[in-house]
Design an enzyme around this catalytic site. Structure first.
Site, PDB file in Angstrom:
ATOM      1  N   SER A  38       0.827  -1.191   0.000  1.00 19.55           N
ATOM      2  CA  SER A  38       0.000   0.000   0.000  1.00 19.55           C
ATOM      3  C   SER A  38       0.873   1.257   0.000  1.00 19.55           C
ATOM      4  CB  SER A  38      -0.969  -0.057   1.186  1.00 19.55           C
ATOM      5  OG  SER A  38      -2.029   0.848   1.027  1.00 19.55           O
ATOM      6  N   ASP A 159      -5.827  -4.183  -2.355  1.00 14.98           N
ATOM      7  CA  ASP A 159      -4.753  -3.773  -1.452  1.00 14.98           C
ATOM      8  C   ASP A 159      -4.067  -4.983  -0.817  1.00 14.98           C
ATOM      9  OD1 ASP A 159      -3.571  -2.982   1.198  1.00 14.98           O
ATOM     10  OD2 ASP A 159      -4.314  -1.008   0.626  1.00 14.98           O
TER      11      ASP A 159
END
Length: 282
Positions: A38, A159
């Protein structure tokens, strides 16, 4: 001895990581490989491109702009951070990412995303910081509900934090003798189950494997933190953490707050530098 660096995510808490990284660059601290998830991937790639100050610069420049990151962007496109602007326009034209240095730096850089069909982590080695590599970074940062999954090679990815919030196991499996982790939460932090999970169960019902991962995400994350603490105590791992909760918003618009968290990272980086060099050299 192979040295590996793990970069945790955490949205704008990643400004702490950016501050630490700049100190590492200024003091020529290097690693054989780094793996980010991320914001750890989106900000961390500047370690390999050796662009000191770039993360702070573009976040200050675009803080509060609805075409960068905003609920307006989310309502229009389904992405809190505007996909094309953040991952292509900005690095290609507005604050140019140094692809040449990135490609020629021998340090490996990996990012982790979550396979939307299986819920399992997928590790991608970034090679040229071209369009596909940037899509992998976008995938690594595409939080379910706050962003659409990213299509790469016929598969969809969310993610990486869904399946591997701190990709510490990557270092374990790849025989790194020296393991360094930069987290964005202080020592002792443990995650609680997300209050959004009941809503996620409705909105993400077409991704049952992702929902299964989200249902145990807090427990899985905390188990990794427990292992890291044990390894740190045994001298097997070096962990760099914020000295206190950073308390910065996901869509932080206050430039002073962005600079504050970045400076916390720089100060912590300076503080731990002698011990880090000793750990890597011995």
């Amino acid at each position: 001895m192979r040295s590996g660096l793990v970069l945790e995510g955490g949205a704008m808490r990643g400004m702490f990581t950016a501050g630490v990284i700049d100190i590492l660059l200024e003091n020529k601290v290097t690693f054989n490989a780094a793996v980010g998830v991320s914001a750890g991937a989106a900000f961390g790639v500047n370690l390999k491109s050796k662009q000191i100050g770039r993360v702070l610069r573009y976040n200050l420049r675009f803080a509060g702009k609805p075409y960068y990151a905003s609920w307006k962007s989310w309502r229009r496109s389904g992405n809190l951070y505007a996909a094309n602007f953040c991952y292509h326009v900005l690095p290609d034209k507005l604050d140019v990412f140094d692809q040449h240095t990135f490609k020629n730096n021998p340090m490996e850089f990996w990012c982790v995303a979550t396979d939307a069909a299986t819920g399992e982590p997928v590790y991608h080695k970034l090679t040229d910081a071209g369009y596909v590599d940037l899509e992998w970074i976008r995938a690594s940062s595409s939080i379910p509900f706050f962003a659409h999954p990213v299509a790469i090679g016929g598969r969809y990815y969310f993610d990486g934090g869904v399946s591997d919030s701190v990709p510490y196991d990557f270092l374990q499996k790849n025989d790194f003798t020296k393991k360094v982790v930069i987290t964005t939460q202080p020592k002792g932090y443990r995650k609680k189950q997300s209050k959004l999970f009941p809503l996620e169960k409705v909105l993400l019902r077409e991704y049952p494997a992702v929902l299964k991962k989200l249902s145990t995400r807090a427990e899985d994350y905390n188990a990794v933190l427990d292992q890291m603490d044990q390894d740190e105590e045994a001298g097997k791992t070096f962990i760099i953490r914020p000295p206190f909760p950073l308390k910065i918003g996901t869509l932080e618009q206050d430039k002073n707050e962005i600079k504050r968290v970045y400076q916390v990272g720089r100060e912590e980086g300076k503080k731990i530098l002698p011990a880090l060099k000793d750990y890597l050299d011995n």
